[in-house]
Design a protein around this motif. Structure first.
Motif: not given
Length: 188
Positions: A112-135
């Motif tokens: 996932a990425i956050a702040n991609a549409d915010n010109p005042f903040r840098i993008d931030h990326s992360t990993a997310i773990i979920s149950r198989k088949g879930e978003t």
């Protein structure tokens, strides 16, 4: 001269405080419990292994990335070529890749990425773990960058600091924007 010495000493002290402390078994167990709580069909052994690996690999990467500073200062050093890796997307990519090597049957990784549409903040990326088949929205954020090599994790809905968007959505939007800019002029 004295000010320079005090400044240098202050930087050394602050830098030494930025080194990630080793994780405790209690922290690992709390993360494993959170992962198990993603659903009744989560394999407890997989949840335990994912938590152990997330913490151990974060510690390993902190050493490999030579983390000695807070995240934004480390980013500047990486961008200047003074440190090998350690941008948020490096952490996310490496954690995701390592956990994917486990071939979990009941767990799945997302980016996932956050702040991609915010010109005042840098993008931030992360990993997310979920149950198989879930978003990813039903998963647990694994963010070792946020606190400079200390694994931060929380269920995604509770991470109020960032508005996470699936990485593929952000990259597709950027691709379309860039593609649009490259279109030849077909006007009169």
């Amino acid at each position: 001269m004295i000010r320079a010495l005090v400044f240098g000493l202050a930087l050394a002290v602050l830098g030494s405080c930025a080194i990630a402390p080793p994780s405790t078994s209690d922290e690992v167990q709390r993360l494993a419990s959170e992962i198990r709580n993603l659903g009744p069909d989560i394999d407890p052994e997989e949840a335990n292994r994912a938590a152990r690996i997330a913490y151990a690999y974060t510690d390993q990467l902190a050493q490999e990335y030579q983390i000695t500073d807070p995240p934004l200062i480390h980013n500047a050093k990486v961008n200047k070529g003074l440190k090998p890796r350690g941008l948020c997307w490096h952490w996310a990519e490496d954690i995701e890749r390592r956990l994917d090597q486990e071939n979990f049957q009941t767990l799945e990784m997302h980016r996932a990425i956050a702040n991609a549409d915010n010109p005042f903040r840098i993008d931030h990326s992360t990993a997310i773990i979920s149950r198989k088949g879930e978003t990813m929205y039903d998963g647990v954020v694994l963010d070792p960058w946020r606190y400079g090599g200390v694994l931060y994790w929380t269920p995604l809905p509770q991470d109020t600091r960032y508005d996470w968007v699936p990485r593929e959505v952000v990259l597709e939007k950027r691709r379309l924007e860039q593609f649009g800019e490259l279109q030849p002029y077909l006007g009169e």
